[in-house]
Design an enzyme around this catalytic site. Structure first.
Site, PDB file in Angstrom:
ATOM      1  N   ASP A  57      -5.329  -3.965  -2.759  1.00 20.17           N
ATOM      2  CA  ASP A  57      -4.350  -3.619  -1.727  1.00 20.17           C
ATOM      3  C   ASP A  57      -3.866  -4.867  -0.977  1.00 20.17           C
ATOM      4  O   ASP A  57      -4.668  -5.664  -0.491  1.00 20.17           O
ATOM      5  CB  ASP A  57      -5.010  -2.651  -0.734  1.00 20.17           C
ATOM      6  CG  ASP A  57      -4.025  -2.003   0.215  1.00 20.17           C
ATOM      7  OD1 ASP A  57      -3.215  -2.723   0.815  1.00 20.17           O
ATOM      8  OD2 ASP A  57      -4.070  -0.775   0.363  1.00 20.17           O
ATOM      9  N   SER A  77       0.833  -1.191   0.000  1.00 19.61           N
ATOM     10  CA  SER A  77       0.000   0.000   0.000  1.00 19.61           C
ATOM     11  C   SER A  77       0.878   1.257   0.000  1.00 19.61           C
ATOM     12  O   SER A  77       1.759   1.382  -0.835  1.00 19.61           O
ATOM     13  CB  SER A  77      -0.966  -0.031   1.185  1.00 19.61           C
ATOM     14  OG  SER A  77      -2.061   0.837   0.983  1.00 19.61           O
TER      15      SER A  77
END
Length: 298
Positions: free
Chosen positions: A169, A45
């Site tokens: 993610d 991320s």
């Protein structure tokens, strides 16, 4: 200050946390002062965003990231007010924000680098395959799409299609990608975790903040378990980050303070660290009893 020596290859592990990723800039400054440099980098991320710049230019990473973060605002990274978010949700059905602003930030920060092969260090960006539900470690090919996939927070950003996969993610399964750094060959780990300890400093007030709040709880448990397991085989230096403040992962108004407070906390922590072999030096903020205290071996 004396250098802190770690077995090579040294893996820097950068975790996710939205706007709290500014914390990692302060950590990098403190690490550089003690002569701790990476031989390889993994990120998830926002840790993938920051980690790509570390892998691109390890020596000047903190300065490059300071400049990049100065231009990061909520309006740029998460564009559109409540009405725009509602329109996006109605039209696209699965997410609130386009990822165009994040792509622009990355393109500028990477200074024209477009492929993993252009980085100075081995780098792995971690995402999750939406079909198999398994983590995906990306170490080659186009760089920006891989990082954007790693940062595609479910419900916040759209998924990314890359090499016949639909990716989200990586924080869902590997917000602190310790296993991935070990798989890339690291013999010691330096963990730059930027989530606050198991909770946000205030009750979430929007759908986006609520999604991140509950995701944070699961991320914390994963970090605690993986750090403890890895410490049985290699030294794991787990930096403390910044003190909890009234800042959510969507709030970009505290970048300078997060960088400075994290630098000071990391500097103080590293002053008490002495590596004597495999073990956990420090630990995830908010971890349960049994995780080593800062600067002590588990």
């Amino acid at each position: 200050m004396d250098r802190i020596l770690l077995p090579a290859p040294v893996g820097f592990v950068l975790g996710g946390g939205g706007s709290l990723g500014a914390i990692q800039v302060g950590m990098l400054r403190a690490l550089a002062e003690r002569g701790i440099a990476p031989d390889l980098v993994t990120g998830t991320s926002v840790g993938s965003v920051n980690g790509s710049l570390v892998a691109l230019d390890p020596e000047h990473a903190a300065d490059r990231l300071t400049e990049m973060w100065a231009g990061m605002t909520r309006a740029r990274v998460f564009p559109g007010g409540p009405l725009a978010q509602l329109r996006t949700l109605r039209r696209e059905r699965t997410y609130l924000f386009p990822n165009t602003g994040l792509v622009d930030v990355l393109t500028e920060g990477l200074g024209g680098a477009t492929d993993f092969a252009e980085l100075a260090l081995p780098f792995g960006a971690v995402a999750v395959d939406a079909v198999t539900g398994l983590p995906v470690l990306m170490t080659s090919g186009e760089l920006v799409p891989a990082i954007v996939a790693s940062a595609a927070i479910p419900g916040i950003y759209p998924p990314v299609r890359r090499e016949d996969r639909v990716l989200y993610d990586g924080g869902v399964l590997a917000n602190v990608p310790i296993r991935q750094a070990l798989a890339m060959g690291a013999k010691s780990l330096v963990v730059l975790d930027c989530t606050f300890p198991g909770h946000l400093p205030e009750v979430p007030g929007t759908l986006a903040e609520t999604l991140l709040f509950w995701a944070t709880l699961g991320m914390r448990n994963q970090a605690v378990l993986e750090a403890d397991l890895a410490a049985g085989a290699v030294p794991v230096v787990y930096l403390p980050g910044a003190p909890v403040q009234a800042v959510t992962p969507l709030d970009f108004g505290h970048t300078a303070d997060l960088i400075e407070s994290s630098y000071l906390a990391s500097k103080d922590f590293l002053a008490g660290v002495e590596i004597t072999g495999p073990g956990l030096y420090g630990g995830p903020a908010g971890a349960p009893d049994g995780v080593a205290e800062p600067g002590r071996q588990s």
